[in-house]
Enzyme design. Structure first.
Site, PDB file in Angstrom:
ATOM      1  N   GLN A   1       0.825  -1.210   0.000  1.00 31.19           N
ATOM      2  CA  GLN A   1       0.000   0.000   0.000  1.00 31.19           C
ATOM      3  C   GLN A   1       0.859   1.261   0.000  1.00 31.19           C
ATOM      4  O   GLN A   1       0.497   2.270  -0.597  1.00 31.19           O
ATOM      5  CB  GLN A   1      -0.950  -0.003   1.197  1.00 31.19           C
ATOM      6  CG  GLN A   1      -1.953  -1.135   1.157  1.00 31.19           C
ATOM      7  CD  GLN A   1      -2.624  -1.269  -0.204  1.00 31.19           C
ATOM      8  OE1 GLN A   1      -3.353  -0.382  -0.637  1.00 31.19           O
ATOM      9  NE2 GLN A   1      -2.368  -2.370  -0.894  1.00 31.19           N
TER      10      GLN A   1
ATOM     11  N   GLU B   1      -9.066   0.581   5.574  1.00 31.85           N
ATOM     12  CA  GLU B   1      -9.522   0.154   4.249  1.00 31.85           C
ATOM     13  C   GLU B   1      -9.246  -1.336   4.044  1.00 31.85           C
ATOM     14  O   GLU B   1     -10.138  -2.107   3.688  1.00 31.85           O
ATOM     15  CB  GLU B   1      -8.792   0.982   3.190  1.00 31.85           C
ATOM     16  CG  GLU B   1      -9.135   0.611   1.756  1.00 31.85           C
ATOM     17  CD  GLU B   1      -8.262   1.343   0.748  1.00 31.85           C
ATOM     18  OE1 GLU B   1      -8.645   1.368  -0.432  1.00 31.85           O
ATOM     19  OE2 GLU B   1      -7.196   1.865   1.127  1.00 31.85           O
TER      20      GLU B   1
ATOM     21  N   HIS C   1     -53.742  16.557   4.286  1.00 35.76           N
ATOM     22  CA  HIS C   1     -53.354  15.150   4.394  1.00 35.76           C
ATOM     23  C   HIS C   1     -54.494  14.346   5.028  1.00 35.76           C
ATOM     24  O   HIS C   1     -54.864  13.276   4.551  1.00 35.76           O
ATOM     25  CB  HIS C   1     -52.103  15.008   5.281  1.00 35.76           C
ATOM     26  CG  HIS C   1     -50.817  15.347   4.598  1.00 35.76           C
ATOM     27  ND1 HIS C   1     -50.497  16.606   4.191  1.00 35.76           N
ATOM     28  CD2 HIS C   1     -49.760  14.547   4.249  1.00 35.76           C
ATOM     29  CE1 HIS C   1     -49.298  16.597   3.628  1.00 35.76           C
ATOM     30  NE2 HIS C   1     -48.827  15.353   3.654  1.00 35.76           N
TER      31      HIS C   1
END
Length: 441
Positions: A270, A338, A431
């Site tokens: 990485q 991650e 309503h």
């Protein structure tokens, strides 16, 4: 073999200021954020106002392409196929296997992850359910600056096609006109419909707003640099986005019974992405941490991207000694990395304790690199601790759900009375009346 002396930052969970030091080490430098955001804002405004003209201008400026129209930036489907056919047998086989595995995984995910329509009927005849439909058009951003990423094409385009997206538009920068055959071949294998050689914030703007040549999309997915991330953040709402991708991360949980060279190389995997990538080791064995440090110093000189790796390790890597593996898992959940590797004698035991991670790699033989390329699950993952509330890219990112409601006459009598009471309570008389009009009494 020569070695280098690079001292990776050490932390110990027993230290009084450990939590504060860890959190500050996870944070990224923010100095350039405002300047990037202002630059992106200008680019997006230009693209929105001037369309093709702005896209062409920025592409000439940033990628140094000598073209006179945006149409010249589109790669034909025939060229994509030629790129695939022109690969070596070894490259073609590797790409075929990776694509097949990614497709199989996401087809299974479509079945298992609730990506289908459903409905049920109540006793009074009322029918309720959910209609699932794919997005019409999706844009995928594929990085093309420091390195080329055919794997990114597979991971973004294949789940979109498995979901049923009608049209996938791919954008990829090609600085100085350099086109990567593997990237184009991956687009062919993945079923990408159109490819434009543009990148940066201008590509994001073109996909979001549309131009005369480049159609607007419903969602933009895929990683990019800081300018791409800022542009995606800015256009969210006009279009959907997958996530704001930060620098890559890997966290290795190790009980001390692994091969230190393997662990060091996994940390490198990485770190070599860019200088801001972060590699972390959590381990209760101080001697093993020393062995990993020695492996880092011995193996680094042979790495082609050693300058990038060295900068990443020197500035952002951490070797953390913990009291035991239980504490390692607790800290791992706080980091929410991650990529999370568990290199231990009983890896599944510790995997049960992990709640927050983009992807979990279980066992000494499961290197993170396999997940990047060909294991099958998606490698587009949440970064910067967002794995606490986000998921990997998947088929579910390319569908949407519509609620289905069909109330019977009998059902309207019961539900109408309930709705009327609640609507009056909220002071919304229209309503209430709409519900009451359907009551028999």
């Amino acid at each position: 073999m020569s070695s280098v002396e690079i001292k990776v930052k050490r932390l110990n969970s027993k230290d009084a200021q450990f939590k504060q030091t860890l959190l500050s080490s996870l944070s990224l430098p923010m100095a350039d954020d405002e300047a990037i955001d202002l630059a992106v804002l200008k680019i997006l405004a230009e693209v929105k106002a001037k369309g093709d003209e702005a896209v062409l201008s920025f592409t000439k400026q940033f990628d140094r392409l000598g073209v006179s129209t945006v149409a010249e930036l589109e790669i034909s489907s025939k060229e994509l196929e030629q790129a695939y056919q022109g690969l070596s047998a070894e490259q073609k086989n590797a790409l075929d296997i990776a694509a097949q595995r990614v497709r199989s995984y996401h087809e299974r995910q479509k079945i298992e992850a609730g990506c289908h329509s459903w409905e049920y009927q109540e006793s009074d005849g009322t029918r309720l359910g959910q209609k699932v439909t794919a997005l019409d058009r999706v844009g995928i951003y594929v990085p093309g600056g420091k390195a080329a990423y055919p794997s990114s094409v597979l991971m973004n385009a294949i789940p979109a096609k498995v979901a049923g997206v009608s049209e996938v538009i791919m954008v990829v920068p090609t600085p100085d006109g350099a086109r990567n055959s593997l990237v184009l071949a991956a687009a062919y294998l993945s079923g990408v419909d159109r490819v434009f050689t543009i990148g940066g914030a201008q590509a994001v703007g073109a996909l979001a707003y549309g131009t005369k040549t480049i159609p607007s999309v419903d969602k933009i997915v895929g990683p990019g640099n800081a300018y791409v991330a800022a542009a995606k953040r800015r256009v969210f709402g006009t279009v959907g986005i997958d996530m704001i991708a930060g620098p890559s991360e890997i966290l290795v949980l190790c009980d001390g019974a692994s091969n230190p060279d393997w662990v060091a190389m996994d940390l490198f995997s990485q770190a070599e992405h860019d200088e801001l990538a972060q590699s972390i080791l959590l381990c209760p064995d101080a001697q093993f941490i020393e062995k990993v440090q020695a492996s880092i110093n011995r193996l680094l000189p042979e790495m082609p991207r050693k300058k990038v790796i060295e900068a990443s390790l020197a500035n952002r890597a951490l070797l953390i000694q913990v009291q035991d593996m239980e504490e390692a898992c607790e800290i791992a959940n706080a980091i929410a990395a991650e990529h999370l590797e568990i290199c231990a004698a009983e890896p599944r035991k510790w995997a049960e304790l992990i709640r927050h991670a983009g992807a979990i790699f279980i066992g000494n033989y499961t290197s993170e690199a396999l997940g990047d390329y060909c294991a099958g699950p998606n490698h587009v993952l949440p970064t910067a601790r967002t794995a606490r509330f986000s998921s990997p890219l998947g088929v579910y990112d390319f569908i949407k759900r519509s609620s289905m409601i069909e109330v019977s006459e009998a059902g309207a009598q019961t539900l109408g009375a309930v709705a009327s009471t609640l609507a009056h309570g909220e002071g919304l008389q229209a309503h209430a009346r709409a519900a009451e009009m359907r009551l028999k009494k």
